[in-house]
Design an enzyme around this catalytic site. Sequence first.
Site, PDB file in Angstrom:
ATOM      1  N   CYS A 158     -20.042  34.287  21.424  1.00 11.16           N
ATOM      2  CA  CYS A 158     -19.201  34.532  20.258  1.00 11.16           C
ATOM      3  C   CYS A 158     -17.746  34.218  20.600  1.00 11.16           C
ATOM      4  O   CYS A 158     -17.237  34.643  21.631  1.00 11.16           O
ATOM      5  CB  CYS A 158     -19.263  35.956  19.734  1.00 11.16           C
ATOM      6  N   ARG A 172     -18.851  29.015  22.966  1.00 11.87           N
ATOM      7  CA  ARG A 172     -19.248  30.412  23.159  1.00 11.87           C
ATOM      8  C   ARG A 172     -20.328  30.859  22.190  1.00 11.87           C
ATOM      9  O   ARG A 172     -20.939  31.918  22.370  1.00 11.87           O
ATOM     10  CB  ARG A 172     -18.035  31.332  23.007  1.00 11.87           C
ATOM     11  N   TRP A 224     -22.986  33.862  18.061  1.00 10.76           N
ATOM     12  CA  TRP A 224     -24.230  33.629  18.799  1.00 10.76           C
ATOM     13  C   TRP A 224     -25.057  34.875  18.497  1.00 10.76           C
ATOM     14  O   TRP A 224     -24.744  35.961  18.985  1.00 10.76           O
ATOM     15  CB  TRP A 224     -23.932  33.505  20.289  1.00 10.76           C
ATOM     16  N   ASN A 235     -17.575  41.033  18.773  1.00 13.18           N
ATOM     17  CA  ASN A 235     -18.398  40.347  19.763  1.00 13.18           C
ATOM     18  C   ASN A 235     -18.960  41.449  20.664  1.00 13.18           C
ATOM     19  O   ASN A 235     -18.209  42.297  21.121  1.00 13.18           O
ATOM     20  CB  ASN A 235     -17.486  39.377  20.536  1.00 13.18           C
ATOM     21  N   GLY A 236     -20.278  41.432  20.897  1.00 11.81           N
ATOM     22  CA  GLY A 236     -20.879  42.467  21.733  1.00 11.81           C
ATOM     23  C   GLY A 236     -22.027  43.133  20.988  1.00 11.81           C
ATOM     24  O   GLY A 236     -22.560  42.575  20.026  1.00 11.81           O
ATOM     25  N   GLU A 250     -31.573  23.394  40.107  1.00 11.09           N
ATOM     26  CA  GLU A 250     -30.424  23.120  39.239  1.00 11.09           C
ATOM     27  C   GLU A 250     -30.691  21.862  38.404  1.00 11.09           C
ATOM     28  O   GLU A 250     -30.340  21.811  37.215  1.00 11.09           O
ATOM     29  CB  GLU A 250     -29.149  22.989  40.083  1.00 11.09           C
ATOM     30  N   LYS A 259     -30.709  21.866  34.347  1.00 17.79           N
ATOM     31  CA  LYS A 259     -29.860  20.975  33.528  1.00 17.79           C
ATOM     32  C   LYS A 259     -30.726  20.251  32.505  1.00 17.79           C
ATOM     33  O   LYS A 259     -30.372  20.154  31.335  1.00 17.79           O
ATOM     34  CB  LYS A 259     -29.136  19.926  34.382  1.00 17.79           C
ATOM     35  N   GLU A 284     -31.977  22.615  29.759  1.00 19.72           N
ATOM     36  CA  GLU A 284     -30.893  23.125  28.921  1.00 19.72           C
ATOM     37  C   GLU A 284     -30.485  22.140  27.840  1.00 19.72           C
ATOM     38  O   GLU A 284     -30.251  22.523  26.702  1.00 19.72           O
ATOM     39  CB  GLU A 284     -29.646  23.432  29.778  1.00 19.72           C
ATOM     40  N   HIS A 310     -49.365  24.344  46.921  1.00 18.21           N
ATOM     41  CA  HIS A 310     -49.937  25.664  46.627  1.00 18.21           C
ATOM     42  C   HIS A 310     -50.045  25.919  45.129  1.00 18.21           C
ATOM     43  O   HIS A 310     -50.011  27.073  44.693  1.00 18.21           O
ATOM     44  CB  HIS A 310     -49.096  26.754  47.302  1.00 18.21           C
ATOM     45  N   LYS A 359     -22.349  29.723  26.464  1.00 19.63           N
ATOM     46  CA  LYS A 359     -21.774  29.425  27.778  1.00 19.63           C
ATOM     47  C   LYS A 359     -21.573  30.672  28.618  1.00 19.63           C
ATOM     48  O   LYS A 359     -21.784  30.665  29.819  1.00 19.63           O
ATOM     49  CB  LYS A 359     -20.451  28.694  27.620  1.00 19.63           C
TER      50      LYS A 359
HETATM   51  C1  G6P Z   1     -25.095  31.307  30.787  1.00 19.04           C
HETATM   52  C2  G6P Z   1     -24.855  29.808  30.731  1.00 19.04           C
HETATM   53  C3  G6P Z   1     -25.196  29.166  32.069  1.00 19.04           C
HETATM   54  C4  G6P Z   1     -24.422  29.855  33.187  1.00 19.04           C
HETATM   55  C5  G6P Z   1     -24.712  31.355  33.206  1.00 19.04           C
HETATM   56  C6  G6P Z   1     -23.825  32.099  34.196  1.00 19.04           C
HETATM   57  O1  G6P Z   1     -26.460  31.555  30.822  1.00 19.04           O
HETATM   58  O2  G6P Z   1     -25.625  29.204  29.710  1.00 19.04           O
HETATM   59  O3  G6P Z   1     -24.828  27.789  32.039  1.00 19.04           O
HETATM   60  O4  G6P Z   1     -24.767  29.276  34.412  1.00 19.04           O
HETATM   61  O5  G6P Z   1     -24.455  31.907  31.920  1.00 19.04           O
HETATM   62  O6  G6P Z   1     -22.487  31.985  33.776  1.00 19.04           O
HETATM   63  P1  G6P Z   1     -21.250  32.338  34.690  1.00 19.04           P
HETATM   64  O7  G6P Z   1     -20.058  32.218  33.780  1.00 19.04           O
HETATM   65  O8  G6P Z   1     -21.451  33.745  35.183  1.00 19.04           O
HETATM   66  O9  G6P Z   1     -21.216  31.364  35.817  1.00 19.04           O
END
Ligand code: G6P
Length: 602
Positions: A2, A27, A74, A100-101, A475, A479, A482, A498, A597
């Site tokens: 948000c 956000r 969000w 927000n929250g 990772e 990516k 996502e 396994h 994010k």
């Molecule tokens: C969210 C984002 C991820 C990020 C994670 C941790 O899930 O979508 O891309 O890696 O938060 O965020 P931070 O700000 O703690 O690195």
Amino acid sequence: MCGIVGYVGFRPASAVILDGLKRLEYRGYDSAGLAVKANGRLEVLKRAGKLSVLAEALASHALPGSLGVGHTRWATHGAPTDPNAHPHLTEKGDIAVIHNGIIENYLPLKEGLLARGHTFSSETDSEVLAHLIEEKYRGDLAEAVRLALSEAYGAYALVVAHRDHEEIVVARTVSPLVIGLGEGENFVASDVPALLPYTRRVIFLHDGDMAIVTREGVAVTDLAGNSVEREVVMVDWSLEAAEKGGYPHYMLKEIYEQPRVLENTLGGRLQEAGVTLGLGLEPTRYDKVHIVACGTAYYAAWVGKYLLEALARVPVEIEVASEYRYRDPVVDGKTLAICISQSGETIDTLEAIREAKRKGAGTLGVINAKGSSITREVDDTLYIHAGPEIGVASTKAYIAMLAAMAMLAVWMGRAKGTLEEKAVRELLAEMRRLPRLVEETLEQRPHIAHIAEKYHQAQDYLFLGRHIQAPTAYEGALKLKEISYIHAEAYPAGEMKHGPIALIDERLPVVVLATHSPFYEKTVSNIQEVRARGGRVIAVATEGDTEVGKFAQDVIYVPKVHPLLAPVVSVVPLQLLAYETAVCLGRDVDQPRNLAKSVTVE
Ligand code: G6P
């Protein structure tokens, strides 16, 4: 999670708010809205969908006025619809609330309000705050907010406007809020990028702070109304850094920024035979390390574990923060708890580090966002200096986290006496080369785009890597999921036999990290095992390698580097593979569905 923008000044509020929300859209982006005060009325416009839908509506429905509040959402409680979008207005239209929250006790509060005759127009938890504030209001808006908050609990960044007041009242607990200071105007936002076109002077509100923001100034108090002093901080992020600068997507721009980011992260910290980090913590006090993080930062933690164990010979446990905080971890005064976070606001990470601190651990944050919540709670912060990261899929922050963890490991190794000077010199020399090596790797983009095109219709992907490249595989898979929505799994390469080997057939692309390392031969065997079962291998191998190409359909060559630093270079082709695949599939790269994010709710 948000985005909030509030403005009181002399400019058209709706333009400032829309511009700020655009910079915060990463956000949250499932609905948006704003309220502007004009002629003793609060005019509201809200729309489900991306911010562009609201911008279109605003184009044909101007909201004049120089005080307003806006929000991108969000969804947590209630679907992303027009009525559930913020701001929430009271029935009489006199109070607008943005939140927000999560208000955890909203159900009993709502029942009470309904019983007292209030009617609700949304399914959100946030709307209860509008009605509660209305009930408490006796002419003093801040007092009404204070009284309402004494009955609500949970997480909030709250922004309130009243049609009879030339002020915005804000409050925060858990969810971030920052105030931007101007001349004859002041701003409120959930993150710094919204403020950059107007001011660099900011106040980061702390948990339990409230503030009354007017054109003339800002008064910060605690939730009981006592005045509190908060430092005015100058932020050093540039406006250009928070804009796309000619790239089609923030993510691509941020991928290309990585050589410069590495220079910033490492710059001034690498000495001839050691590392200067400016940290107060004393490494010899600790006999074990716990690292907590979420998402991409968790994979940086995993790389960090290998680095710290290899170079500082200290046992390291890593865990996703949301598990750690509820696990009653075994922590004592000899534990160093490290948390890694780009935003410094991820609630799971914040709570996990609080838990470690409560149990007596020393705490260190490896953080990007200056002044963020985590930096205020840990004993020490190692900033990664990646600059503002806007793309929801993290790229440059990840690479900066890896560089920071490498420096930390060298620093601890030196302090603990586990690292010879010669080894340190060798590692530092390799670290100095990283910006250039990443630059060279970026030149592979056309080749990677071709590979992405070839496989973009795959339903699934498998990623494999060994030792310190296992987290790189994870990772890479993250990516891809996502931003392309292709199902991707990652495994440590040795674990393939396994179970995941059963998945392999001629439709499954398997990305294998087969860079130069002591485990190289074993990884080549894994590639052969995949090929023997008809799988299609995309290998990431070291320049000059002549073996891997014999078995893999596609090879992406990366420059040779010390094996412990290989993740920094090798993640770049995986970022580009995900990016190019998402572009091929026509996905919204910077704002992938369902994600946010920074996640400031549990
Ligand atoms: C969210 C984002 C991820 C990020 C994670 C941790 O899930 O979508 O891309 O890696 O938060 O965020 P931070 O700000 O703690 O690195």
